[in-house]
Design a protein around this motif. Structure first.
Motif, PDB file in Angstrom:
ATOM      1  N   ARG A 130       0.865  -1.196  -0.082  1.00  0.00           N
ATOM      2  CA  ARG A 130      -0.049   0.195  -0.177  1.00  0.00           C
ATOM      3  C   ARG A 130       0.812   1.221  -0.137  1.00  0.00           C
ATOM      4  O   ARG A 130       0.635   2.172   0.903  1.00  0.00           O
ATOM      5  N   PRO A 131       1.748   1.351  -0.783  1.00  0.00           N
ATOM      6  CA  PRO A 131       2.653   2.513  -0.765  1.00  0.00           C
ATOM      7  C   PRO A 131       1.762   3.836  -1.090  1.00  0.00           C
ATOM      8  O   PRO A 131       1.085   3.940  -2.198  1.00  0.00           O
ATOM      9  N   GLY A 132       2.053   5.066  -0.235  1.00  0.00           N
ATOM     10  CA  GLY A 132       1.396   6.144  -0.598  1.00  0.00           C
ATOM     11  C   GLY A 132      -0.031   6.199  -0.148  1.00  0.00           C
ATOM     12  O   GLY A 132      -0.519   7.241  -0.287  1.00  0.00           O
ATOM     13  N   ILE A 133      -0.770   5.194   0.126  1.00  0.00           N
ATOM     14  CA  ILE A 133      -2.073   5.246   0.286  1.00  0.00           C
ATOM     15  C   ILE A 133      -2.384   5.680   1.786  1.00  0.00           C
ATOM     16  O   ILE A 133      -2.111   5.258   2.742  1.00  0.00           O
ATOM     17  N   VAL A 134      -3.078   7.064   1.559  1.00  0.00           N
ATOM     18  CA  VAL A 134      -3.433   7.598   2.824  1.00  0.00           C
ATOM     19  C   VAL A 134      -4.570   7.202   3.532  1.00  0.00           C
ATOM     20  O   VAL A 134      -4.886   7.022   4.643  1.00  0.00           O
ATOM     21  N   HIS A 135      -5.777   7.202   2.405  1.00  0.00           N
ATOM     22  CA  HIS A 135      -6.900   6.591   2.657  1.00  0.00           C
ATOM     23  C   HIS A 135      -7.301   5.811   1.297  1.00  0.00           C
ATOM     24  O   HIS A 135      -6.725   6.063   0.309  1.00  0.00           O
ATOM     25  N   ARG A 136      -8.496   4.977   1.579  1.00  0.00           N
ATOM     26  CA  ARG A 136      -8.933   4.124   0.544  1.00  0.00           C
ATOM     27  C   ARG A 136     -10.528   4.327   0.223  1.00  0.00           C
ATOM     28  O   ARG A 136     -11.253   4.877   1.132  1.00  0.00           O
ATOM     29  N   ILE A 137     -10.844   4.136  -0.937  1.00  0.00           N
ATOM     30  CA  ILE A 137     -12.355   3.989  -1.280  1.00  0.00           C
ATOM     31  C   ILE A 137     -12.435   2.703  -1.702  1.00  0.00           C
ATOM     32  O   ILE A 137     -11.700   2.171  -2.410  1.00  0.00           O
ATOM     33  N   LYS A 156       1.528  13.993   7.597  1.00  0.00           N
ATOM     34  CA  LYS A 156       1.050  15.162   7.895  1.00  0.00           C
ATOM     35  C   LYS A 156      -0.412  14.924   7.190  1.00  0.00           C
ATOM     36  O   LYS A 156      -1.350  15.420   7.865  1.00  0.00           O
ATOM     37  N   LEU A 157      -0.684  14.393   6.286  1.00  0.00           N
ATOM     38  CA  LEU A 157      -2.129  14.016   5.723  1.00  0.00           C
ATOM     39  C   LEU A 157      -2.812  13.198   6.536  1.00  0.00           C
ATOM     40  O   LEU A 157      -4.012  13.271   6.879  1.00  0.00           O
ATOM     41  N   SER A 158      -2.034  12.030   7.040  1.00  0.00           N
ATOM     42  CA  SER A 158      -2.876  10.890   7.962  1.00  0.00           C
ATOM     43  C   SER A 158      -3.197  11.765   9.120  1.00  0.00           C
ATOM     44  O   SER A 158      -4.324  11.480   9.842  1.00  0.00           O
ATOM     45  N   GLN A 159      -2.466  12.699   9.559  1.00  0.00           N
ATOM     46  CA  GLN A 159      -2.837  13.343  10.986  1.00  0.00           C
ATOM     47  C   GLN A 159      -3.917  14.469  10.767  1.00  0.00           C
ATOM     48  O   GLN A 159      -4.999  14.550  11.586  1.00  0.00           O
ATOM     49  N   GLN A 160      -4.337  14.884   9.561  1.00  0.00           N
ATOM     50  CA  GLN A 160      -5.460  15.456   9.213  1.00  0.00           C
ATOM     51  C   GLN A 160      -6.749  14.878   9.249  1.00  0.00           C
ATOM     52  O   GLN A 160      -7.727  15.143   9.792  1.00  0.00           O
ATOM     53  N   LEU A 161      -6.360  13.506   8.688  1.00  0.00           N
ATOM     54  CA  LEU A 161      -7.593  12.446   8.844  1.00  0.00           C
ATOM     55  C   LEU A 161      -7.812  12.280  10.140  1.00  0.00           C
ATOM     56  O   LEU A 161      -9.025  12.099  10.714  1.00  0.00           O
ATOM     57  N   SER A 162      -6.744  12.095  10.857  1.00  0.00           N
ATOM     58  CA  SER A 162      -7.367  11.641  12.429  1.00  0.00           C
ATOM     59  C   SER A 162      -7.918  12.747  12.950  1.00  0.00           C
ATOM     60  O   SER A 162      -8.775  12.810  13.939  1.00  0.00           O
ATOM     61  N   ASN A 163      -7.339  14.097  12.839  1.00  0.00           N
ATOM     62  CA  ASN A 163      -8.188  15.233  13.328  1.00  0.00           C
ATOM     63  C   ASN A 163      -9.307  15.734  12.728  1.00  0.00           C
ATOM     64  O   ASN A 163      -9.947  16.791  13.025  1.00  0.00           O
ATOM     65  N   LYS A 164      -9.788  15.009  11.550  1.00  0.00           N
ATOM     66  CA  LYS A 164     -11.141  15.346  11.196  1.00  0.00           C
ATOM     67  C   LYS A 164     -11.103  16.557  10.378  1.00  0.00           C
ATOM     68  O   LYS A 164     -12.280  17.272  10.364  1.00  0.00           O
ATOM     69  N   THR A 165     -10.172  16.948   9.674  1.00  0.00           N
ATOM     70  CA  THR A 165     -10.018  18.252   9.111  1.00  0.00           C
ATOM     71  C   THR A 165     -10.037  17.994   7.479  1.00  0.00           C
ATOM     72  O   THR A 165      -9.973  19.055   6.820  1.00  0.00           O
ATOM     73  N   VAL A 166     -10.084  16.804   7.188  1.00  0.00           N
ATOM     74  CA  VAL A 166     -10.190  16.716   5.646  1.00  0.00           C
ATOM     75  C   VAL A 166     -11.740  16.758   5.196  1.00  0.00           C
ATOM     76  O   VAL A 166     -12.296  16.071   5.786  1.00  0.00           O
ATOM     77  N   THR A 167     -11.951  17.347   4.083  1.00  0.00           N
ATOM     78  CA  THR A 167     -13.097  17.251   3.496  1.00  0.00           C
ATOM     79  C   THR A 167     -13.450  16.215   2.513  1.00  0.00           C
ATOM     80  O   THR A 167     -12.651  16.218   1.854  1.00  0.00           O
ATOM     81  N   ARG A 168     -14.246  15.580   2.835  1.00  0.00           N
ATOM     82  CA  ARG A 168     -14.657  14.236   2.101  1.00  0.00           C
ATOM     83  C   ARG A 168     -16.199  14.151   1.868  1.00  0.00           C
ATOM     84  O   ARG A 168     -16.954  13.830   2.752  1.00  0.00           O
ATOM     85  N   LYS A 169     -16.607  14.736   0.661  1.00  0.00           N
ATOM     86  CA  LYS A 169     -18.184  14.745   0.269  1.00  0.00           C
ATOM     87  C   LYS A 169     -18.424  13.769  -0.799  1.00  0.00           C
ATOM     88  O   LYS A 169     -17.820  13.641  -1.744  1.00  0.00           O
ATOM     89  N   TYR A 170     -19.593  13.014  -0.505  1.00  0.00           N
ATOM     90  CA  TYR A 170     -19.955  12.030  -1.433  1.00  0.00           C
ATOM     91  C   TYR A 170     -21.343  12.083  -2.164  1.00  0.00           C
ATOM     92  O   TYR A 170     -22.144  12.826  -1.465  1.00  0.00           O
ATOM     93  N   LYS A 171     -21.540  11.790  -3.211  1.00  0.00           N
ATOM     94  CA  LYS A 171     -22.997  11.975  -4.073  1.00  0.00           C
ATOM     95  C   LYS A 171     -23.226  10.263  -3.834  1.00  0.00           C
ATOM     96  O   LYS A 171     -22.603   9.378  -4.360  1.00  0.00           O
ATOM     97  N   ALA A 172     -24.678  10.004  -3.608  1.00  0.00           N
ATOM     98  CA  ALA A 172     -24.934   8.617  -3.493  1.00  0.00           C
ATOM     99  C   ALA A 172     -26.698   8.662  -3.825  1.00  0.00           C
ATOM    100  O   ALA A 172     -27.295   9.662  -3.515  1.00  0.00           O
ATOM    101  N   ILE A 173     -26.809   7.419  -4.380  1.00  0.00           N
ATOM    102  CA  ILE A 173     -28.429   7.154  -4.689  1.00  0.00           C
ATOM    103  C   ILE A 173     -28.849   5.878  -3.751  1.00  0.00           C
ATOM    104  O   ILE A 173     -28.008   4.900  -3.650  1.00  0.00           O
ATOM    105  N   VAL A 174     -29.798   6.487  -2.894  1.00  0.00           N
ATOM    106  CA  VAL A 174     -30.270   5.462  -2.063  1.00  0.00           C
ATOM    107  C   VAL A 174     -31.694   4.776  -2.345  1.00  0.00           C
ATOM    108  O   VAL A 174     -32.506   5.753  -2.818  1.00  0.00           O
ATOM    109  N   HIS A 175     -32.029   3.575  -1.562  1.00  0.00           N
ATOM    110  CA  HIS A 175     -33.442   3.200  -1.906  1.00  0.00           C
ATOM    111  C   HIS A 175     -34.343   3.978  -0.964  1.00  0.00           C
ATOM    112  O   HIS A 175     -33.750   4.316   0.264  1.00  0.00           O
ATOM    113  N   GLY A 176     -35.456   4.540  -1.503  1.00  0.00           N
ATOM    114  CA  GLY A 176     -36.488   4.844  -0.292  1.00  0.00           C
ATOM    115  C   GLY A 176     -36.403   6.332  -0.677  1.00  0.00           C
ATOM    116  O   GLY A 176     -35.461   7.105  -1.142  1.00  0.00           O
TER     117      GLY A 176
END
Length: 303
Positions: A130-137, A156-176
């Protein structure tokens, strides 16, 4: 060697065992599972079987998964959809169907194989596979992913993920049809005690928070935007199922009767972070993939 036990459910019965097992873990290819069956690593009710064995409800499956080999990653030239790159970080728009990093059964064709060819060097913090992989989808989730080119940037990037300062927005289609416009799901996630190949909301799980808002409503589905506060495995997929609105097309957590899309309708649309060296905030947005857009056009045409 890891020993995995599982009792076949009614939903899994009457299917070939190699197909069933390959659905348990996205890192297991069907050919890898077939090899394990040939080697006698898979038993059904205490006996070895062939790959074409049709499972029956309540069959007890035991798999002896071999320890992963120490592997060298082969760089592979790919047409990567690169949104940003400098000496520290690279941001890539991953297509649906691509595995992020190599694993037994998926040793080539992964995003890491492509990054190794393009970048020549990546951080080594997560080891050989997993070289370089900070987060995965997930394999069948499309969208933006950042990778670190050196250990300094990775930390540095892993620390931001731990501190919850990374912006991650997803679009999704859900049932109902979700009746309320916004919501927050604060529910711990861990291994599903009934099926270790799945995650679930469990009492002793890890803290997990997903915020969502409804963007459009259709006759039987809703288009939502989700923002991750934490980053647990399958978090959006598990949380939306938990509140009764599983993702359309999700083969692991959703119903079989769903929209005509390969894998869950989930796209990592927005990714924002503070650059590890310049400390400038960077944000990127990737358009919806064609299959996702086609589904929305179909739903809108239904009225």
């Amino acid at each position: 060697m890891e020993r995995i036990e599982h009792v076949i459910t009614e939903e899994e019965q009457h299917q070939r065992i190699d197909k069933v097992l390959s659905q348990w873990n996205e890192d297991w290819s069907r050919s890898q599972v077939q090899e394990w069956i040939k080697e006698g690593r898979v038993t059904v009710n205490g006996a070895t079987v062939k790959a074409n064995y049709k499972c029956e409800a309540d069959d007890r499956i035991v798999i002896s998964v071999p320890e992963p080999e120490v592997l060298e990653i082969t760089p592979e030239n790919m047409d990567l959809d690169i949104y940003y790159e400098d000496r520290d970080v690279i941001v890539v728009n991953k297509p649906r169907g691509m595995v992020v990093h190599p694993a037994p059964g998926h040793l080539s064709g992964t995003l890491v194989n492509g990054l190794m060819a393009h970048c020549k060097d990546l951080s080594g913090i997560n080891g050989v596979l997993r070289p370089g992989i900070v987060h995965r989808i997930d394999k069948d989730t499309s969208g933006l992913l950042m990778a670190a080119k050196n250990d300094y940037a990775h930390e540095k990037l892993s620390q931001q993920l731990s501190n919850k300062t990374v912006t991650r927005k997803y679009k999704a289609i859900v049932h109902g049809v979700i009746p309320h416009d916004v919501g927050t799901i604060d529910a711990p996630i861990g291994r599903d005690p009934k099926d270790r190949q799945k995650m679930a909301v469990v009492e002793n799980g890890k803290h997990a928070v997903t915020h969502f808002r409804v963007l459009e409503r259709f006759s039987q589905y809703s288009l939502i935007e989700c923002e991750l506060e934490t980053g647990r495995t399958h978090q959006i997929r598990v949380h939306m199922k938990y509140i009764g609105h599983p993702l359309a097309g999700d083969p692991k957590y959703g119903p079989k009767k769903t929209l005509n899309i390969e894998g869950q309708a989930l796209h990592a649309e927005v990714l924002g972070f503070i650059h590890p060296r310049t400390e400038e905030y960077l944000e990127f947005k990737a358009p919806l993939p064609d299959d996702f857009s086609r589904i929305l056009t179909f739903l809108r045409s239904e009225g």
